[in-house]
Design a protein around this motif. Sequence first.
Motif, mmCIF file in Angstrom:
data_model
loop_
_atom_site.group_PDB
_atom_site.id
_atom_site.type_symbol
_atom_site.label_atom_id
_atom_site.label_comp_id
_atom_site.label_asym_id
_atom_site.label_seq_id
_atom_site.Cartn_x
_atom_site.Cartn_y
_atom_site.Cartn_z
ATOM 1 N N ASN A 83 0.823 -1.213 0.000
ATOM 2 C CA ASN A 83 0.000 0.000 0.000
ATOM 3 C C ASN A 83 0.855 1.260 0.000
ATOM 4 O OD1 ASN A 83 -2.415 -1.439 -0.012
ATOM 5 N ND2 ASN A 83 -2.509 -1.524 2.211
ATOM 6 N N TYR A 84 1.973 1.244 0.717
ATOM 7 C CA TYR A 84 2.851 2.410 0.740
ATOM 8 C C TYR A 84 3.474 2.648 -0.635
ATOM 9 C CZ TYR A 84 6.368 5.763 2.180
ATOM 10 O OH TYR A 84 7.145 6.895 2.297
ATOM 11 N N LEU A 85 3.964 1.586 -1.261
ATOM 12 C CA LEU A 85 4.569 1.746 -2.583
ATOM 13 C C LEU A 85 3.519 2.158 -3.613
ATOM 14 C CD1 LEU A 85 7.166 -1.162 -2.622
ATOM 15 C CD2 LEU A 85 7.583 1.276 -2.325
ATOM 16 N N PHE A 86 2.304 1.612 -3.510
ATOM 17 C CA PHE A 86 1.220 2.053 -4.394
ATOM 18 C C PHE A 86 0.988 3.557 -4.213
ATOM 19 C CE2 PHE A 86 -1.094 -2.328 -4.225
ATOM 20 C CZ PHE A 86 -0.122 -2.876 -5.049
ATOM 21 N N ALA A 87 0.960 4.020 -2.969
ATOM 22 C CA ALA A 87 0.729 5.438 -2.687
ATOM 23 C C ALA A 87 1.842 6.301 -3.269
ATOM 24 C CB ALA A 87 0.610 5.664 -1.180
ATOM 25 N N MET A 88 3.080 5.874 -3.131
ATOM 26 C CA MET A 88 4.200 6.653 -3.660
ATOM 27 C C MET A 88 4.154 6.709 -5.184
ATOM 28 S SD MET A 88 5.805 7.930 -1.120
ATOM 29 C CE MET A 88 4.142 8.144 -0.511
ATOM 30 N N ILE A 89 3.751 5.612 -5.813
ATOM 31 C CA ILE A 89 3.606 5.606 -7.273
ATOM 32 C C ILE A 89 2.495 6.565 -7.680
ATOM 33 C CG2 ILE A 89 2.906 4.192 -9.249
ATOM 34 C CD1 ILE A 89 4.378 1.827 -7.814
ATOM 35 N N ASP A 90 1.353 6.495 -6.991
ATOM 36 C CA ASP A 90 0.233 7.391 -7.302
ATOM 37 C C ASP A 90 0.625 8.854 -7.103
ATOM 38 O OD1 ASP A 90 -1.376 5.209 -7.881
ATOM 39 O OD2 ASP A 90 -2.242 5.129 -5.862
ATOM 40 N N TYR A 91 1.327 9.142 -6.011
ATOM 41 C CA TYR A 91 1.765 10.506 -5.736
ATOM 42 C C TYR A 91 2.696 11.013 -6.845
ATOM 43 C CZ TYR A 91 3.956 14.447 -3.373
ATOM 44 O OH TYR A 91 4.427 15.697 -3.056
ATOM 45 N N SER A 92 3.635 10.170 -7.235
ATOM 46 C CA SER A 92 4.597 10.561 -8.266
ATOM 47 C C SER A 92 3.931 10.722 -9.633
ATOM 48 C CB SER A 92 5.721 9.529 -8.355
ATOM 49 O OG SER A 92 6.423 9.493 -7.132
ATOM 50 N N ASN A 93 2.840 10.005 -9.846
ATOM 51 C CA ASN A 93 2.098 10.139 -11.095
ATOM 52 C C ASN A 93 1.158 11.342 -11.079
ATOM 53 O OD1 ASN A 93 3.249 7.875 -12.246
ATOM 54 N ND2 ASN A 93 1.594 6.512 -11.659
ATOM 55 N N GLY A 94 1.039 12.015 -9.935
ATOM 56 C CA GLY A 94 0.147 13.159 -9.828
ATOM 57 C C GLY A 94 -1.319 12.763 -9.751
ATOM 58 N N GLU A 95 -1.578 11.541 -9.329
ATOM 59 C CA GLU A 95 -2.953 11.037 -9.237
ATOM 60 C C GLU A 95 -3.428 11.202 -7.790
ATOM 61 O OE1 GLU A 95 -2.322 7.070 -10.656
ATOM 62 O OE2 GLU A 95 -2.463 7.699 -12.749
ATOM 63 N N SER A 96 -3.931 12.397 -7.474
ATOM 64 C CA SER A 96 -4.231 12.725 -6.081
ATOM 65 C C SER A 96 -5.352 11.875 -5.487
ATOM 66 C CB SER A 96 -4.546 14.209 -5.938
ATOM 67 O OG SER A 96 -5.633 14.563 -6.759
ATOM 68 N N ASP A 97 -6.390 11.555 -6.241
ATOM 69 C CA ASP A 97 -7.468 10.722 -5.704
ATOM 70 C C ASP A 97 -6.970 9.314 -5.390
ATOM 71 O OD1 ASP A 97 -9.271 12.792 -5.830
ATOM 72 O OD2 ASP A 97 -10.104 12.175 -7.781
ATOM 73 N N ARG A 98 -6.208 8.753 -6.310
ATOM 74 C CA ARG A 98 -5.654 7.412 -6.058
ATOM 75 C C ARG A 98 -4.664 7.441 -4.900
ATOM 76 N NH1 ARG A 98 -4.771 4.246 -11.781
ATOM 77 N NH2 ARG A 98 -6.947 4.413 -12.431
ATOM 78 N N TYR A 99 -3.865 8.504 -4.833
ATOM 79 C CA TYR A 99 -2.913 8.645 -3.730
ATOM 80 C C TYR A 99 -3.652 8.682 -2.395
ATOM 81 C CZ TYR A 99 0.219 10.919 -0.422
ATOM 82 O OH TYR A 99 0.936 11.245 0.706
#
Length: 131
Positions: A83-99
């Motif tokens: 879940n943490y790595l998923f969040a970091m990927i989402d954050y880096s992709n600029g996907e705020s809702d997914r983050y």
Amino acid sequence: MTVEKLLAQVDEVKPNTYDENLKLTWLSELEGRIFDEIFLTHKHDLVDDGEGNLIEPTFAGYTEENEDAELLAPDRYCDLYRNYLFAMIDYSNGESDRYTNSMIMFNSSFNDYSNWYNRNHLPIQKPLRLF
């Protein structure tokens, strides 16, 4: 679970273009937090330094050379890493809702692990001081 196996699972479930070193950095940040905030606040065994000396355990982070290392949390709590790595990927992709969703899942997983660890390990007690 090993670092290598975790990274393979993350890449399979959430394909991404980020290199392994960046994901190892993110993972090391989380593992350092777990080590400092949870592990070191409880009684633990000393470890052998390879020369027969018992020393306090330390955490220096993960690199490509130690991808076969076991993660601190047992397998049943490895969702906190994913879940943490998923969040970091989402954050880096600029996907705020997914983050936001990934961080909610991570926080829940982190709390579950922290609560389990606190229930099953003795905390370090400060000496009682009488006036």
